[in-house]
Design a protein around this motif. Structure first.
Motif, PDB file in Angstrom:
ATOM      1  N   ALA A 284      -2.723  -7.567  15.825  1.00  0.00           N
ATOM      2  CA  ALA A 284      -3.044  -6.142  15.697  1.00  0.00           C
ATOM      3  C   ALA A 284      -1.793  -5.320  15.973  1.00  0.00           C
ATOM      4  CB  ALA A 284      -4.150  -5.756  16.673  1.00  0.00           C
ATOM      5  N   ALA A 285      -1.463  -4.428  15.061  1.00  0.00           N
ATOM      6  CA  ALA A 285      -0.287  -3.571  15.210  1.00  0.00           C
ATOM      7  C   ALA A 285      -0.715  -2.172  15.650  1.00  0.00           C
ATOM      8  CB  ALA A 285       0.482  -3.488  13.895  1.00  0.00           C
ATOM      9  N   PRO A 286      -0.048  -1.609  16.669  1.00  0.00           N
ATOM     10  CA  PRO A 286      -0.409  -0.265  17.135  1.00  0.00           C
ATOM     11  C   PRO A 286       0.343   0.830  16.361  1.00  0.00           C
ATOM     12  CG  PRO A 286       1.214  -1.224  18.615  1.00  0.00           C
ATOM     13  CD  PRO A 286       0.968  -2.235  17.533  1.00  0.00           C
ATOM     14  N   LEU A 287      -0.397   1.805  15.875  1.00  0.00           N
ATOM     15  CA  LEU A 287       0.202   2.962  15.211  1.00  0.00           C
ATOM     16  C   LEU A 287      -0.427   4.206  15.842  1.00  0.00           C
ATOM     17  CD1 LEU A 287       2.184   3.738  12.856  1.00  0.00           C
ATOM     18  CD2 LEU A 287       0.146   4.005  11.436  1.00  0.00           C
ATOM     19  N   PRO A 288       0.059   4.626  17.001  1.00  0.00           N
ATOM     20  CA  PRO A 288      -0.578   5.715  17.765  1.00  0.00           C
ATOM     21  C   PRO A 288      -0.248   7.097  17.216  1.00  0.00           C
ATOM     22  CG  PRO A 288       1.329   4.926  18.949  1.00  0.00           C
ATOM     23  CD  PRO A 288       1.200   4.041  17.731  1.00  0.00           C
ATOM     24  N   LEU A 289      -0.602   7.326  15.962  1.00  0.00           N
ATOM     25  CA  LEU A 289      -0.362   8.613  15.316  1.00  0.00           C
ATOM     26  C   LEU A 289      -1.683   9.157  14.795  1.00  0.00           C
ATOM     27  CD1 LEU A 289       2.781   7.743  13.142  1.00  0.00           C
ATOM     28  CD2 LEU A 289       2.771   8.895  15.367  1.00  0.00           C
ATOM     29  N   ILE A 290      -1.890  10.460  14.936  1.00  0.00           N
ATOM     30  CA  ILE A 290      -3.075  11.084  14.361  1.00  0.00           C
ATOM     31  C   ILE A 290      -2.716  11.696  13.007  1.00  0.00           C
ATOM     32  CG2 ILE A 290      -4.058  11.550  16.623  1.00  0.00           C
ATOM     33  CD1 ILE A 290      -3.280  14.515  16.214  1.00  0.00           C
ATOM     34  N   ASN A 291      -3.734  11.930  12.185  1.00  0.00           N
ATOM     35  CA  ASN A 291      -3.574  12.588  10.885  1.00  0.00           C
ATOM     36  C   ASN A 291      -2.570  11.866   9.980  1.00  0.00           C
ATOM     37  OD1 ASN A 291      -5.356  14.705  11.704  1.00  0.00           O
ATOM     38  ND2 ASN A 291      -3.666  15.713  12.743  1.00  0.00           N
ATOM     39  N   VAL A 292      -2.621  10.539   9.973  1.00  0.00           N
ATOM     40  CA  VAL A 292      -1.779   9.770   9.046  1.00  0.00           C
ATOM     41  C   VAL A 292      -2.377   9.953   7.660  1.00  0.00           C
ATOM     42  CG1 VAL A 292      -0.996   7.470   8.368  1.00  0.00           C
ATOM     43  CG2 VAL A 292      -1.034   8.116  10.783  1.00  0.00           C
ATOM     44  N   ASP A 293      -1.653  10.682   6.795  1.00  0.00           N
ATOM     45  CA  ASP A 293      -2.219  10.971   5.485  1.00  0.00           C
ATOM     46  C   ASP A 293      -1.807   9.915   4.449  1.00  0.00           C
ATOM     47  OD1 ASP A 293       0.335  11.666   4.430  1.00  0.00           O
ATOM     48  OD2 ASP A 293       0.072  13.749   4.999  1.00  0.00           O
ATOM     49  N   THR A 294      -2.416  10.002   3.267  1.00  0.00           N
ATOM     50  CA  THR A 294      -2.176   8.983   2.256  1.00  0.00           C
ATOM     51  C   THR A 294      -0.757   9.029   1.707  1.00  0.00           C
ATOM     52  OG1 THR A 294      -3.198  10.465   0.618  1.00  0.00           O
ATOM     53  CG2 THR A 294      -4.588   8.747   1.571  1.00  0.00           C
ATOM     54  N   ASP A 295      -0.085  10.177   1.809  1.00  0.00           N
ATOM     55  CA  ASP A 295       1.317  10.240   1.370  1.00  0.00           C
ATOM     56  C   ASP A 295       2.223   9.502   2.352  1.00  0.00           C
ATOM     57  OD1 ASP A 295       3.193  11.265  -0.647  1.00  0.00           O
ATOM     58  OD2 ASP A 295       4.066  12.352   1.043  1.00  0.00           O
ATOM     59  N   MET A 296       1.849   9.471   3.625  1.00  0.00           N
ATOM     60  CA  MET A 296       2.585   8.676   4.600  1.00  0.00           C
ATOM     61  C   MET A 296       2.317   7.187   4.372  1.00  0.00           C
ATOM     62  SD  MET A 296       1.777  11.003   7.971  1.00  0.00           S
ATOM     63  CE  MET A 296       2.612   9.953   9.156  1.00  0.00           C
ATOM     64  N   ILE A 297       1.081   6.859   3.995  1.00  0.00           N
ATOM     65  CA  ILE A 297       0.719   5.460   3.758  1.00  0.00           C
ATOM     66  C   ILE A 297       1.445   4.918   2.531  1.00  0.00           C
ATOM     67  CG2 ILE A 297      -1.191   3.891   3.206  1.00  0.00           C
ATOM     68  CD1 ILE A 297      -3.018   5.835   4.800  1.00  0.00           C
ATOM     69  N   ILE A 298       1.418   5.662   1.440  1.00  0.00           N
ATOM     70  CA  ILE A 298       2.137   5.259   0.218  1.00  0.00           C
ATOM     71  C   ILE A 298       2.649   6.526  -0.470  1.00  0.00           C
ATOM     72  CG2 ILE A 298      -0.013   5.121  -1.117  1.00  0.00           C
ATOM     73  CD1 ILE A 298       3.056   2.830  -1.623  1.00  0.00           C
ATOM     74  N   PRO A 299       3.939   6.828  -0.347  1.00  0.00           N
ATOM     75  CA  PRO A 299       4.491   8.069  -0.907  1.00  0.00           C
ATOM     76  C   PRO A 299       4.274   8.203  -2.411  1.00  0.00           C
ATOM     77  CG  PRO A 299       6.022   7.103   0.657  1.00  0.00           C
ATOM     78  CD  PRO A 299       4.931   6.086   0.444  1.00  0.00           C
ATOM     79  N   LYS A 300       4.261   9.430  -2.863  1.00  0.00           N
ATOM     80  CA  LYS A 300       3.871   9.755  -4.237  1.00  0.00           C
ATOM     81  C   LYS A 300       4.721   9.079  -5.301  1.00  0.00           C
ATOM     82  CE  LYS A 300       6.474  14.119  -3.961  1.00  0.00           C
ATOM     83  NZ  LYS A 300       6.953  13.845  -2.582  1.00  0.00           N
ATOM     84  N   GLN A 301       5.989   8.761  -5.018  1.00  0.00           N
ATOM     85  CA  GLN A 301       6.842   8.160  -6.034  1.00  0.00           C
ATOM     86  C   GLN A 301       6.412   6.746  -6.420  1.00  0.00           C
ATOM     87  OE1 GLN A 301       7.831   9.133  -2.991  1.00  0.00           O
ATOM     88  NE2 GLN A 301       9.414   7.806  -2.114  1.00  0.00           N
ATOM     89  N   PHE A 302       5.489   6.167  -5.647  1.00  0.00           N
ATOM     90  CA  PHE A 302       5.038   4.812  -5.940  1.00  0.00           C
ATOM     91  C   PHE A 302       3.665   4.785  -6.613  1.00  0.00           C
ATOM     92  CE2 PHE A 302       7.719   4.497  -2.068  1.00  0.00           C
ATOM     93  CZ  PHE A 302       8.781   3.810  -2.640  1.00  0.00           C
ATOM     94  N   LEU A 303       3.209   5.950  -7.090  1.00  0.00           N
ATOM     95  CA  LEU A 303       1.872   6.033  -7.663  1.00  0.00           C
ATOM     96  C   LEU A 303       1.839   5.807  -9.166  1.00  0.00           C
ATOM     97  CD1 LEU A 303       0.394   9.097  -5.728  1.00  0.00           C
ATOM     98  CD2 LEU A 303       0.517   6.705  -5.038  1.00  0.00           C
ATOM     99  N   LYS A 304       2.960   5.426  -9.756  1.00  0.00           N
ATOM    100  CA  LYS A 304       3.012   5.274 -11.210  1.00  0.00           C
ATOM    101  C   LYS A 304       2.266   4.034 -11.689  1.00  0.00           C
ATOM    102  CE  LYS A 304       7.502   7.586 -11.295  1.00  0.00           C
ATOM    103  NZ  LYS A 304       8.953   7.439 -11.557  1.00  0.00           N
ATOM    104  N   THR A 305       2.139   3.026 -10.836  1.00  0.00           N
ATOM    105  CA  THR A 305       1.491   1.791 -11.236  1.00  0.00           C
ATOM    106  C   THR A 305      -0.034   1.904 -11.159  1.00  0.00           C
ATOM    107  OG1 THR A 305       1.329  -0.586 -10.787  1.00  0.00           O
ATOM    108  CG2 THR A 305       1.568   0.866  -8.884  1.00  0.00           C
ATOM    109  N   ILE A 306      -0.708   1.122 -11.999  1.00  0.00           N
ATOM    110  CA  ILE A 306      -2.166   1.031 -11.916  1.00  0.00           C
ATOM    111  C   ILE A 306      -2.569  -0.367 -11.447  1.00  0.00           C
ATOM    112  CG2 ILE A 306      -2.630   2.816 -13.621  1.00  0.00           C
ATOM    113  CD1 ILE A 306      -3.074   0.564 -15.680  1.00  0.00           C
ATOM    114  N   LYS A 307      -1.577  -1.136 -10.984  1.00  0.00           N
ATOM    115  CA  LYS A 307      -1.841  -2.471 -10.464  1.00  0.00           C
ATOM    116  C   LYS A 307      -2.036  -2.410  -8.950  1.00  0.00           C
ATOM    117  CE  LYS A 307       0.897  -4.831 -14.028  1.00  0.00           C
ATOM    118  NZ  LYS A 307       2.047  -5.730 -14.280  1.00  0.00           N
ATOM    119  N   ARG A 308      -2.929  -3.231  -8.451  1.00  0.00           N
ATOM    120  CA  ARG A 308      -3.202  -3.249  -7.020  1.00  0.00           C
ATOM    121  C   ARG A 308      -2.177  -4.077  -6.246  1.00  0.00           C
ATOM    122  NH1 ARG A 308      -9.789  -3.499  -6.289  1.00  0.00           N
ATOM    123  NH2 ARG A 308     -10.303  -2.175  -8.065  1.00  0.00           N
TER     124      ARG A 308
END
Length: 201
Positions: free
Chosen positions: A11-35
């Motif tokens: 288990a990895a600790p990430l003690p941050l609140i309000n982690v948004d989806t842009d922090m999870i995967i920034p917008k420049q990587f959204l061009k693919t439709i592959k999982r």
């Protein structure tokens, strides 16, 4: 979709609140439709500097957590835009369970559709698990979906709630397509009867 029954992992600790989806995967990587393939860019702006070098202090770059399968995070995890690439990146990295006090609704729903178990727990229980996760390579947790129980390395157990239908889907490895295919025989029977009743259609 891969079945989720029991997960025993770091288990990895990430003690941050309000982690948004842009922090999870920034917008420049959204061009693919592959999982597949997005795991290397998970938390990209926190994991790497402008030259692409690892930021040593970030939790997933630390040796003990490189193979983490469980993430302990702060409240309102997955807020922001509704991009499904966020759970894709988490799953592709190897994380199958995220534990936090609360989640953004769309992200929460998308997790179940992609084989990830999001668990919402009271803040004090998340804090206790965060402390467990700080133990590094010894920060192993067991998540038993059937029994709806998290067990720490020293045997402490924490119960969690999960919607019965979503639990069934995860345990059987059923995404939306899989759920539809479960009804394939009924669908085929309906189509056959409809064709006979309305051959002109």
């Amino acid at each position: 979709m891969e079945k989720f029954t029991t997960l025993d992992g770091i288990a990895a600790p990430l003690p941050l609140i309000n982690v948004d989806t842009d922090m999870i995967i920034p917008k420049q990587f959204l061009k693919t439709i592959k999982r597949e393939g997005l795991g290397k860019n998970l938390f990209d702006e926190m994991r790497f500097d402008d030259e692409g070098n690892e930021i040593k202090g970030f939790v997933l770059n630390r040796p003990a957590y490189r193979n983490a399968e469980i993430l302990i995070a702060g409240a309102n995890f997955g807020c922001g835009s509704s991009r499904e690439h966020a759970p894709w990146a988490i799953k592709d990295f190897g994380i199958r369970c995220v534990i936090a006090p609360s989640f953004a609704d769309i992200f929460f729903n998308n997790c179940f559709k992609n084989g990830i178990l999001p668990i919402a727990l009271p803040a004090e229980q998340v804090e206790a698990l965060m402390a467990e996760a700080d133990k590094g390579a010894n920060a192993r947790l067991t998540v038993d979906l059937k029994e709806q129980k998290i067990t720490t390395a020293d045997g402490q157990a924490i119960a969690f709630e999960v919607d019965p239908f979503r639990k069934h889907c995860l345990m059987e490895g059923l995404d939306d397509i899989g759920l539809t295919l479960e009804k394939a025989a009924a669908i085929e029977a309906f189509e056959t009867a409809a064709a006979q009743a309305r051959p002109w259609v």
